[in-house]
Design an enzyme around this catalytic site. Structure first.
Site, mmCIF file in Angstrom:
data_model
loop_
_atom_site.group_PDB
_atom_site.id
_atom_site.type_symbol
_atom_site.label_atom_id
_atom_site.label_comp_id
_atom_site.label_asym_id
_atom_site.label_seq_id
_atom_site.Cartn_x
_atom_site.Cartn_y
_atom_site.Cartn_z
ATOM 1 N N ASN A 9 -4.555 -2.661 -1.380
ATOM 2 C CA ASN A 9 -2.659 -2.483 -1.424
ATOM 3 C C ASN A 9 -2.721 -2.755 -0.739
ATOM 4 O O ASN A 9 -2.482 -2.278 0.663
ATOM 5 C CB ASN A 9 -2.334 -1.510 -2.088
ATOM 6 C CG ASN A 9 -1.041 -0.787 -1.302
ATOM 7 O OD1 ASN A 9 -0.203 -1.629 -1.290
ATOM 8 N ND2 ASN A 9 -0.581 -0.120 -1.397
ATOM 9 N N LYS A 11 0.439 -4.032 0.674
ATOM 10 C CA LYS A 11 2.129 -3.441 1.219
ATOM 11 C C LYS A 11 2.457 -4.217 1.964
ATOM 12 O O LYS A 11 2.988 -5.351 1.635
ATOM 13 C CB LYS A 11 1.764 -2.495 2.385
ATOM 14 C CG LYS A 11 -0.166 -1.362 1.845
ATOM 15 C CD LYS A 11 0.615 0.128 2.799
ATOM 16 C CE LYS A 11 -0.217 1.495 2.422
ATOM 17 N NZ LYS A 11 -0.668 2.363 3.435
ATOM 18 N N HIS A 94 3.186 5.374 -5.857
ATOM 19 C CA HIS A 94 2.906 5.064 -4.061
ATOM 20 C C HIS A 94 3.405 5.760 -3.729
ATOM 21 O O HIS A 94 4.183 6.185 -3.956
ATOM 22 C CB HIS A 94 2.230 3.500 -3.913
ATOM 23 C CG HIS A 94 1.687 4.006 -2.451
ATOM 24 N ND1 HIS A 94 2.040 4.401 -1.494
ATOM 25 C CD2 HIS A 94 -0.066 3.301 -2.561
ATOM 26 C CE1 HIS A 94 1.256 4.338 -0.459
ATOM 27 N NE2 HIS A 94 -0.252 3.767 -1.246
ATOM 28 N N GLU A 96 4.449 5.677 -0.531
ATOM 29 C CA GLU A 96 5.025 5.389 0.089
ATOM 30 C C GLU A 96 6.503 5.221 -0.732
ATOM 31 O O GLU A 96 7.469 5.566 0.192
ATOM 32 C CB GLU A 96 4.707 4.524 1.112
ATOM 33 C CG GLU A 96 3.470 4.209 1.686
ATOM 34 C CD GLU A 96 2.306 3.583 2.163
ATOM 35 O OE1 GLU A 96 2.618 2.556 1.367
ATOM 36 O OE2 GLU A 96 1.787 4.068 3.023
ATOM 37 N N GLU A 166 -4.042 9.783 -4.149
ATOM 38 C CA GLU A 166 -4.194 9.583 -2.795
ATOM 39 C C GLU A 166 -3.344 10.501 -1.472
ATOM 40 O O GLU A 166 -2.403 10.987 -2.097
ATOM 41 C CB GLU A 166 -3.464 8.470 -2.454
ATOM 42 C CG GLU A 166 -3.846 7.039 -2.785
ATOM 43 C CD GLU A 166 -3.844 5.841 -2.655
ATOM 44 O OE1 GLU A 166 -4.530 5.016 -2.448
ATOM 45 O OE2 GLU A 166 -1.892 5.373 -3.056
ATOM 46 N N GLY A 172 -3.482 6.097 5.867
ATOM 47 C CA GLY A 172 -3.318 4.876 6.784
ATOM 48 C C GLY A 172 -3.502 6.400 8.238
ATOM 49 O O GLY A 172 -3.141 6.122 8.980
ATOM 50 N N SER A 212 -7.629 5.601 4.006
ATOM 51 C CA SER A 212 -8.585 5.485 4.771
ATOM 52 C C SER A 212 -10.204 5.799 4.457
ATOM 53 O O SER A 212 -10.877 6.403 5.014
ATOM 54 C CB SER A 212 -9.045 6.853 5.870
ATOM 55 O OG SER A 212 -7.284 7.154 6.271
HETATM 56 P P1 PGA Z 1 -4.774 3.619 3.640
HETATM 57 O O1 PGA Z 1 -3.940 3.301 2.474
HETATM 58 O O2 PGA Z 1 -5.783 2.451 3.156
HETATM 59 O O3 PGA Z 1 -4.908 2.510 4.944
HETATM 60 O O4 PGA Z 1 -4.996 4.678 4.275
HETATM 61 C C1 PGA Z 1 -4.021 3.675 1.136
HETATM 62 C C2 PGA Z 1 -3.111 3.615 0.222
HETATM 63 O O5 PGA Z 1 -2.161 3.853 0.812
HETATM 64 O O6 PGA Z 1 -3.213 2.970 -0.559
#
Ligand code: PGA
Length: 249
Positions: A9, A11, A94, A96, A166, A172, A212
């Site tokens: 992803n 983003k 997601h 976010e 997640e 992140g 992560s």
């Molecule tokens: P990350 O993001 O690997 O940077 O923690 C995962 C995601 O948001 O799908």
């Protein structure tokens, strides 16, 4: 048999030239793997990524879509627009999108139905926040996210659904759920789906872990029996890291 999947992803990262360079590098370095490999650049670069990856095993997927077919929805993208450029899979829910763009379970339920109506595949994301885990509500929160968006679907819809657990506190942040925490939640998710639908659906749905995941921890997380791969954010932006993660499956 459920598929193993590693998806990136991206983003809101990578301009057009950077997107093209990264997909070309990934294609060149892609290891021989049984896993399905997916990348999700931002909307404006999807068509270019699809064209660069013609004939590749790497699949391009979208980060979001709107629930309406078309019309006065300034700034939005429909399922047909995605299908028209060769995208048949979309990430929905997601954290976010939930946290910064007001996407509730109810809105997500309509997006899921809209995508299914167009025969699209859905990568449905969900997961608890830190407070939920600290207050021991994580199982309850995850169950309600699944129930509100997915449990009134026809059982046949499940062949078009990939789940991505997640935990928000791990996205992140550099903090990862331990392989044991991931396994515990993934087993719970499978049991919850078996209860709501049946064992066959629960056994056949791929459940990815996200939050992560890095080259250094991917193999251990992916080794857990109910973890079928990963949804990767930051580490998917560097070809060598993403390839190393694919090699962990
Ligand atoms: P990350 O993001 O690997 O940077 O923690 C995962 C995601 O948001 O799908």
């Amino acid at each position: 048999m459920r598929s193993k999947i590693v998806a990136g992803n991206w983003k809101m990262n990578k301009n057009l030239a950077e997107t093209e360079a990264l997909v070309i590098e990934l294609e060149a370095k892609l290891p021989n793997t049984d896993a399905e490999v997916m990348v999700s650049p931002t909307f404006v670069n999807l068509a270019s990524a699809v064209s660069k990856l013609q004939g590749s095993k790497i699949k391009v997927i979208a980060q979001n879509m709107h629930n309406a077919e078309s019309g006065a929805y300034t700034g939005e993208i429909s399922a047909d627009m995605l299908l028209n450029i060769g995208i048949d899979t979309v990430i929905l829910g997601h954290s976010e999108r939930r946290a910064y763009f007001g996407e509730t379970d109810e809105i997500l339920a309509t997006k899921v139905k809209a995508a299914l109506a167009k025969n699209m595949q859905i990568m449905f994301c969900f997961g608890e926040e830190l407070n939920d885990r600290k207050s021991d509500n994580h199982f309850k929160v995850v169950e309600s996210q699944l129930r509100n968006a997915l449990f009134d679907l026809d059982p046949s819809a499940w062949s078009s659904i990939i789940l991505a657990y997640e935990p928000v506190w791990a996205i992140g942040t550099g903090e990862t759920a331990s392989p044991e925490q991931a396994q515990e939640m993934h087993a719970f998710i499978r049991k919850t789906i078996a209860n709501a639908f049946n064992n066959e659906i629960a056994e056949n749905v791929s459940i990815l872990y996200g939050g992560s995941v890095k080259p250094g921890n991917a193999k251990e997380i992916f080794s857990k029996p109910d973890v079928d791969g990963g949804l990767i954010g930051g580490a998917a932006l560097v070809a060598d890291d993403f390839v190393a993660i694919i090699n962990g499956i």
